[in-house]
Design a protein around this motif. Sequence first.
Motif, PDB file in Angstrom:
ATOM      1  N   UNK A 188       0.819  -1.212   0.000  1.00  0.00           N
ATOM      2  CA  UNK A 188       0.000   0.000   0.000  1.00  0.00           C
ATOM      3  C   UNK A 188       0.856   1.267   0.000  1.00  0.00           C
ATOM      4  N   UNK A 189       0.400   2.256  -0.772  1.00  0.00           N
ATOM      5  CA  UNK A 189       0.981   3.594  -0.753  1.00  0.00           C
ATOM      6  C   UNK A 189       0.225   4.503   0.202  1.00  0.00           C
ATOM      7  N   UNK A 190      -1.081   4.214   0.353  1.00  0.00           N
ATOM      8  CA  UNK A 190      -1.971   5.095   1.117  1.00  0.00           C
ATOM      9  C   UNK A 190      -2.733   4.282   2.151  1.00  0.00           C
ATOM     10  N   UNK A 191      -2.835   4.826   3.359  1.00  0.00           N
ATOM     11  CA  UNK A 191      -3.660   4.241   4.404  1.00  0.00           C
ATOM     12  C   UNK A 191      -4.899   5.114   4.555  1.00  0.00           C
ATOM     13  N   UNK A 192      -6.047   4.554   4.177  1.00  0.00           N
ATOM     14  CA  UNK A 192      -7.318   5.268   4.210  1.00  0.00           C
ATOM     15  C   UNK A 192      -8.047   4.867   5.492  1.00  0.00           C
ATOM     16  N   UNK A 193      -8.141   5.785   6.436  1.00  0.00           N
ATOM     17  CA  UNK A 193      -8.647   5.461   7.763  1.00  0.00           C
ATOM     18  C   UNK A 193     -10.035   6.068   7.968  1.00  0.00           C
ATOM     19  N   UNK A 194     -10.961   5.239   8.456  1.00  0.00           N
ATOM     20  CA  UNK A 194     -12.291   5.714   8.834  1.00  0.00           C
ATOM     21  C   UNK A 194     -12.534   5.381  10.299  1.00  0.00           C
ATOM     22  N   UNK A 195     -13.437   6.135  10.929  1.00  0.00           N
ATOM     23  CA  UNK A 195     -13.770   5.877  12.320  1.00  0.00           C
ATOM     24  C   UNK A 195     -12.929   6.695  13.283  1.00  0.00           C
ATOM     25  N   UNK A 196     -13.382   6.830  14.529  1.00  0.00           N
ATOM     26  CA  UNK A 196     -12.703   7.679  15.514  1.00  0.00           C
ATOM     27  C   UNK A 196     -11.485   7.040  16.166  1.00  0.00           C
ATOM     28  N   UNK A 197     -11.161   5.815  15.804  1.00  0.00           N
ATOM     29  CA  UNK A 197     -10.086   4.989  16.372  1.00  0.00           C
ATOM     30  C   UNK A 197     -10.486   4.504  17.764  1.00  0.00           C
ATOM     31  N   UNK A 198     -11.195   3.410  17.789  1.00  0.00           N
ATOM     32  CA  UNK A 198     -11.560   2.784  19.064  1.00  0.00           C
ATOM     33  C   UNK A 198     -10.333   2.119  19.674  1.00  0.00           C
ATOM     34  N   UNK A 199     -10.376   1.910  20.964  1.00  0.00           N
ATOM     35  CA  UNK A 199      -9.223   1.314  21.651  1.00  0.00           C
ATOM     36  C   UNK A 199      -8.838  -0.060  21.089  1.00  0.00           C
ATOM     37  N   UNK A 200      -9.799  -0.962  20.786  1.00  0.00           N
ATOM     38  CA  UNK A 200      -9.406  -2.258  20.214  1.00  0.00           C
ATOM     39  C   UNK A 200      -8.726  -2.150  18.848  1.00  0.00           C
ATOM     40  N   UNK A 201      -8.969  -1.029  18.125  1.00  0.00           N
ATOM     41  CA  UNK A 201      -8.375  -0.879  16.797  1.00  0.00           C
ATOM     42  C   UNK A 201      -7.088  -0.061  16.814  1.00  0.00           C
ATOM     43  N   UNK A 202      -6.693   0.413  17.969  1.00  0.00           N
ATOM     44  CA  UNK A 202      -5.494   1.266  18.033  1.00  0.00           C
ATOM     45  C   UNK A 202      -4.240   0.498  17.608  1.00  0.00           C
ATOM     46  N   UNK A 203      -3.993  -0.649  18.212  1.00  0.00           N
ATOM     47  CA  UNK A 203      -2.798  -1.430  17.877  1.00  0.00           C
ATOM     48  C   UNK A 203      -2.820  -1.948  16.439  1.00  0.00           C
ATOM     49  N   UNK A 204      -3.961  -2.494  15.945  1.00  0.00           N
ATOM     50  CA  UNK A 204      -3.988  -2.897  14.526  1.00  0.00           C
ATOM     51  C   UNK A 204      -3.716  -1.729  13.583  1.00  0.00           C
ATOM     52  N   UNK A 205      -4.171  -0.539  13.934  1.00  0.00           N
ATOM     53  CA  UNK A 205      -3.916   0.634  13.099  1.00  0.00           C
ATOM     54  C   UNK A 205      -2.425   0.943  13.047  1.00  0.00           C
ATOM     55  N   UNK A 206      -1.782   0.970  14.197  1.00  0.00           N
ATOM     56  CA  UNK A 206      -0.348   1.262  14.243  1.00  0.00           C
ATOM     57  C   UNK A 206       0.443   0.186  13.505  1.00  0.00           C
ATOM     58  N   UNK A 207       0.065  -1.080  13.696  1.00  0.00           N
ATOM     59  CA  UNK A 207       0.780  -2.180  13.030  1.00  0.00           C
ATOM     60  C   UNK A 207       0.633  -2.096  11.517  1.00  0.00           C
ATOM     61  N   UNK A 208      -0.560  -1.742  11.059  1.00  0.00           N
ATOM     62  CA  UNK A 208      -0.785  -1.600   9.623  1.00  0.00           C
ATOM     63  C   UNK A 208       0.074  -0.487   9.041  1.00  0.00           C
ATOM     64  N   UNK A 209       0.122   0.642   9.734  1.00  0.00           N
ATOM     65  CA  UNK A 209       0.931   1.770   9.269  1.00  0.00           C
ATOM     66  C   UNK A 209       2.410   1.400   9.226  1.00  0.00           C
ATOM     67  N   UNK A 210       2.887   0.743  10.246  1.00  0.00           N
ATOM     68  CA  UNK A 210       4.310   0.381  10.297  1.00  0.00           C
ATOM     69  C   UNK A 210       4.685  -0.645   9.237  1.00  0.00           C
ATOM     70  N   UNK A 211       3.720  -1.436   8.789  1.00  0.00           N
ATOM     71  CA  UNK A 211       4.010  -2.451   7.771  1.00  0.00           C
ATOM     72  C   UNK A 211       4.088  -1.860   6.362  1.00  0.00           C
ATOM     73  N   UNK A 212       3.653  -0.633   6.186  1.00  0.00           N
ATOM     74  CA  UNK A 212       3.647  -0.023   4.856  1.00  0.00           C
ATOM     75  C   UNK A 212       5.043   0.438   4.468  1.00  0.00           C
ATOM     76  N   UNK A 213       5.415   0.301   3.194  1.00  0.00           N
ATOM     77  CA  UNK A 213       6.716   0.792   2.738  1.00  0.00           C
ATOM     78  C   UNK A 213       6.689   2.309   2.531  1.00  0.00           C
ATOM     79  N   UNK A 214       7.848   2.918   2.482  1.00  0.00           N
ATOM     80  CA  UNK A 214       7.967   4.341   2.169  1.00  0.00           C
ATOM     81  C   UNK A 214       8.017   4.532   0.655  1.00  0.00           C
TER      82      UNK A 214
END
Length: 249
Positions: A164-190
């Motif tokens: 992925x080049x772009x991370x398209x995020x929806x929602x207010x970021x619930x606590x259960x989704x915080x870690x999956x969000x960070x992990x997804x972002x960190x897995x993306x290449x520059x």
Amino acid sequence: MPAWTYRGLRGGVKTVPWPVDDVDGMTGLPEPIVDGCPDGCDLCASSCPTEAISVVGGLELDQGSCIGCNLCVEACPEGVLILPSKLTRASNDRGGLRRHVNSTEISAELVPSGDRRRLRKSLFVRHIDCGSCSGCESEISALDNPYYNLHRFGVFFTPSPRFADVLLVTGPVTNPMYEPLISTYEAMPEPKYVVATGVCAISGGTNGGGYNAHQGLEGILPVDLWVPGCPPHPIVLIDALLSLVGRGR
């Protein structure tokens, strides 16, 4: 020839043309246009369910918190707030969504020219739902249909953040989704870009805060593009994604 094929050929191309400045029957989010507020009037601010309006020091409307209920437009006795005839655009700056009287149009240009060249041929998007009501998801899913046809621009959704080049995020970021969000972002290449999609991802909207949710992406990830709306129109989403490769409206 099957009847449905014949009808399709007779109907011609129905895909929305691009670029497009307006959509029939659709308007943008409210914005102030004239400086005519009577002293002590706060009818618009008191009618807003998300506290998107401030009248202290002059009228200001935060389109990043606005859910488009239009109660403020109905409450304003002086016509200071209107619904513009064109859809509201995304902004590369969170402050650009805070609209003052006679404010200038929001610009969606954000990516330096060197990075644009690296993304010019195609754009791969990883969508992640961080507690959305699914309103934004319904508009995002429409991008793949024949009418909006996002693929014609070389923009594709991918299930893997590693492509992925772009991370398209929806929602207010619930606590259960915080870690999956960070992990997804960190897995993306520059180079990688984050798009806050819809009012919940921008400011929490009506669903943010409380014991189990954040107030959107601010302070969690570096956001490159803020896309207002509750939910954003597919045309606004296309414009925002294409702005990443220098081809917005």
